[in-house]
Design a protein around this motif. Structure first.
Motif, short mmCIF file in Angstrom:
data_model
loop_
_atom_site.label_atom_id
_atom_site.label_comp_id
_atom_site.label_asym_id
_atom_site.label_seq_id
_atom_site.Cartn_x
_atom_site.Cartn_y
_atom_site.Cartn_z
N UNK A 133 25.75 22.10 -1.96
CA UNK A 133 25.07 23.35 -1.64
C UNK A 133 25.82 24.12 -0.56
N UNK A 134 25.72 25.42 -0.65
CA UNK A 134 26.27 26.31 0.37
C UNK A 134 25.14 27.22 0.84
N UNK A 135 24.76 27.11 2.13
CA UNK A 135 23.61 27.82 2.68
C UNK A 135 23.98 28.40 4.05
N UNK A 136 24.16 29.70 4.17
CA UNK A 136 24.05 30.74 3.15
C UNK A 136 25.27 30.72 2.24
N UNK A 137 25.06 31.15 1.01
CA UNK A 137 26.14 31.05 0.03
C UNK A 137 27.25 32.04 0.29
N UNK A 138 26.90 33.25 0.80
CA UNK A 138 27.91 34.30 0.80
C UNK A 138 28.47 34.43 -0.60
N UNK A 139 29.78 34.54 -0.73
CA UNK A 139 30.41 34.61 -2.05
C UNK A 139 30.66 33.22 -2.63
N UNK A 140 30.20 32.17 -1.96
CA UNK A 140 30.29 30.78 -2.40
C UNK A 140 31.72 30.24 -2.40
N UNK A 141 32.61 30.91 -1.69
CA UNK A 141 34.00 30.46 -1.66
C UNK A 141 34.18 29.07 -1.11
N UNK A 142 33.28 28.63 -0.19
CA UNK A 142 33.39 27.29 0.40
C UNK A 142 33.27 26.19 -0.65
N UNK A 143 32.69 26.52 -1.81
CA UNK A 143 32.61 25.57 -2.92
C UNK A 143 33.50 25.99 -4.09
N UNK A 144 33.57 27.26 -4.39
CA UNK A 144 34.28 27.71 -5.60
C UNK A 144 35.79 27.56 -5.49
N UNK A 145 36.33 27.52 -4.27
CA UNK A 145 37.77 27.36 -4.11
C UNK A 145 38.20 25.89 -4.02
N UNK A 146 37.28 24.97 -4.27
CA UNK A 146 37.64 23.55 -4.30
C UNK A 146 38.29 23.20 -5.64
N UNK A 147 38.92 22.04 -5.69
CA UNK A 147 39.61 21.57 -6.90
C UNK A 147 38.64 20.71 -7.71
N UNK A 153 30.85 17.13 -14.63
CA UNK A 153 29.43 17.32 -14.37
C UNK A 153 29.22 17.35 -12.86
N UNK A 154 28.89 18.54 -12.36
CA UNK A 154 28.63 18.72 -10.94
C UNK A 154 27.77 19.96 -10.79
N UNK A 155 26.97 20.03 -9.74
CA UNK A 155 26.14 21.20 -9.49
C UNK A 155 26.55 21.85 -8.17
N UNK A 156 26.84 23.14 -8.24
CA UNK A 156 27.19 23.94 -7.07
C UNK A 156 26.06 24.92 -6.84
N UNK A 157 25.32 24.73 -5.76
CA UNK A 157 24.11 25.52 -5.52
C UNK A 157 24.35 26.46 -4.34
N UNK A 158 24.14 27.74 -4.55
CA UNK A 158 24.24 28.72 -3.49
C UNK A 158 22.87 29.29 -3.17
N UNK A 159 22.49 29.28 -1.90
CA UNK A 159 21.21 29.83 -1.45
C UNK A 159 21.51 30.86 -0.37
N UNK A 160 21.02 32.07 -0.55
CA UNK A 160 21.27 33.13 0.42
C UNK A 160 20.09 34.07 0.47
#
Length: 314
Positions: A133-147, A153-160
Motif C-alpha cells: 500500500x501507498x498512503x497517500x498514493x500520490x501518483x503511486x510512483x513509490x510502488x509503480x516504479x518497482x521491478x 500475483x500481487x496487489x498494489x493499493x493506493x489510498x489518497x
C-alpha cells in the motif's frame, strides 16, 4: 473510504480557483507590507515572484502553497528526465528558477534522494501474493516504479484523500502496464479502519503538514493496525533547521549556504509553503514506538534533511 471527501480539507496543498494575476498581486502586497528583510530586499522578492509566475510548477506553488501528487511525481522523477534533457514536461527548456528549485534547492535534493531510498526499501517487499500500500498514493510512483519481473500475483493499493492524485495514479499504472495489479481508493489516512491488511505501507508527505504530535502518533497507529504481523512501514520526516532552536541533525558541510538561503526566500518568504512541520529522529522513534512499531531504522540523505524510516510490526 469515501468518494465524496471535502477537498478543502487537503493538508498538502490548497485547491485554489483564484486567477493567477490576483494570486500574484496578493503575494506582492504582502511582500511590500512586510518590507525589506536583513537577508533579502522587497525588490528581490518581487523579482523572484515574477519569475515563479513564468512556469507552470511555479504557478501551482504560488496558487496552492504546496505540492499535489502530479507535481510531486514531476519533481521526484526530474533526475531521470528534466535533469538529463534540460526540458520540462512539455519538452520546453526549463526556466532558470525552475532549474534551481529542481536541481539545487537543498530540500528538493534531499526529497529526490528520499524517493530513491523508498524505492530500494519497497522493492524488498515485492513478492508473489503480497499486498503493498501507498498512503497517500500520490501518483503511486513509490510502488509503480518497482521491478515486478517474475511476479504474477500481487496487489498494489493506493489510498489518497485527493481524487486528482488517484486519477494520476490510474494513468501512470496504465502507462507502465501495471493496472491489473493496482487498486485505488479515496480515503483519509487517519480513518483507515483496516486491520492486518498489508505487507508494506509506504507513506511520505503527511507528517510534514501536521503540527499536532498526537495526530502524527495516531497516524502511525493507523498504519500499525493496517499492517499484517511482520509487515513494514516505510515513512519519512523533515528535520529541524539550525535556526529553529531545536536539535539540528543537518550535515551543514553538505549544503550550499547560498542555495539554502535562496530556497528559504522562495518557499518561506514568498510562497509561505505549507510543509513546515519538523521533527527529530529521536522524536520520530518515540512516536513510532508509541504506535507499537519495533526494529526502527533510519536511512539519511546526504545532508540529513529528509530521513527515511523503516519500522516493523511484530
Amino acid at each position: 473510504m469515501s468518494g465524496s471527501l471535502d477537498q478543502r480539507a487537503l493538508k498538502s496543498h490548497s485547491v485554489s480557483s483564484e486567477p493567477l494575476a490576483e494570486t500574484i498581486e496578493r503575494h506582492a502586497a504582502r511582500i511590500r507590507r512586510e518590507g525589506d528583510k536583513p537577508y533579502v530586499s522587497v525588490a528581490r522578492q518581487l523579482e523572484l515572484l515574477e519569475q515563479l509566475s513564468q512556469f507552470e510548477f511555479g504557478q501551482f506553488l504560488l496558487q496552492n502553497q504546496g505540492i499535489n501528487g502530479y507535481w510531486t511525481h514531476y519533481m521526484l522523477t526530474h533526475p531521470w528526465r528534466g535533469r538529463v534533457t534540460g526540458k520540462n514536461q512539455y519538452g520546453q527548456p526549463l526556466h532558470d528558477l525552475e532549474k534551481f528549485i529542481l536541481d539545487r534547492a537543498p530540500t528538493m535534493l534531499a526529497t529526490q534522494q528520499r524517493f530513491m531510498h523508498f524505492l530500494s526499501e519497497n522493492q524488498k517487499a515485492v513478492k508473489n501474493h503480497a499486498r503493498l500500500a501507498c498512503i497517500p498514493s500520490g501518483s503511486l510512483g513509490e510502488l509503480l516504479y518497482l521491478d515486478y519481473a517474475g511476479i504474477n500475483q500481487i496487489e498494489l493499493i493506493g489510498i489518497d484523500y485527493d481524487a486528482a492524485a488517484l486519477s494520476d495514479a490510474h494513468a501512470l499504472a496504465e502507462k507502465l502496464g501495471l493496472s491489473h495489479f493496482t487498486q485505488l481508493m479515496q480515503g483519509d489516512a487517519w480513518q483507515l479502519h483496516l486491520r492486518d491488511e498489508f505487507d508494506l505501507i509506504s507513506s511520505n508527505g503527511l507528517n510534514i503538514y501536521e503540527e499536532d504530535e498526537v495526530k502524527v502518533t495516531e497516524l502511525y497507529r493507523q498504519f500499525y493496525t493496517a499492517l499484517k504481523p511482520g509487515g513494514k512501514l516505510v515513512t519519512s520526516f523533515l528535520t529541524f533547521a539550525p535556526q529553529s532552536g531545536e536539535d539540528c541533525e543537518w550535515r551543514l558541510e553538505q549544503i550550499n549556504q547560498q542555495d539554502l538561503l535562496l530556497q528559504k526566500i522562495i518557499f518561506v518568504d514568498i510562497l509561505e509553503a505549507k510543509w513546515r512541520c519538523y521533527r527529530s529522529s529521536a522524536q520520530t522513534r518515540t512516536q513510532l514506538e508509541a504506535a507499537g512499531f519495533r526494529g526502527i531504522e533510519f536511512i539519511y540523505d546526504d545532508a540529513h534533511l529528509f530521513p527515511t524510516v523503516i519500522a516493523h510490526k511484530s
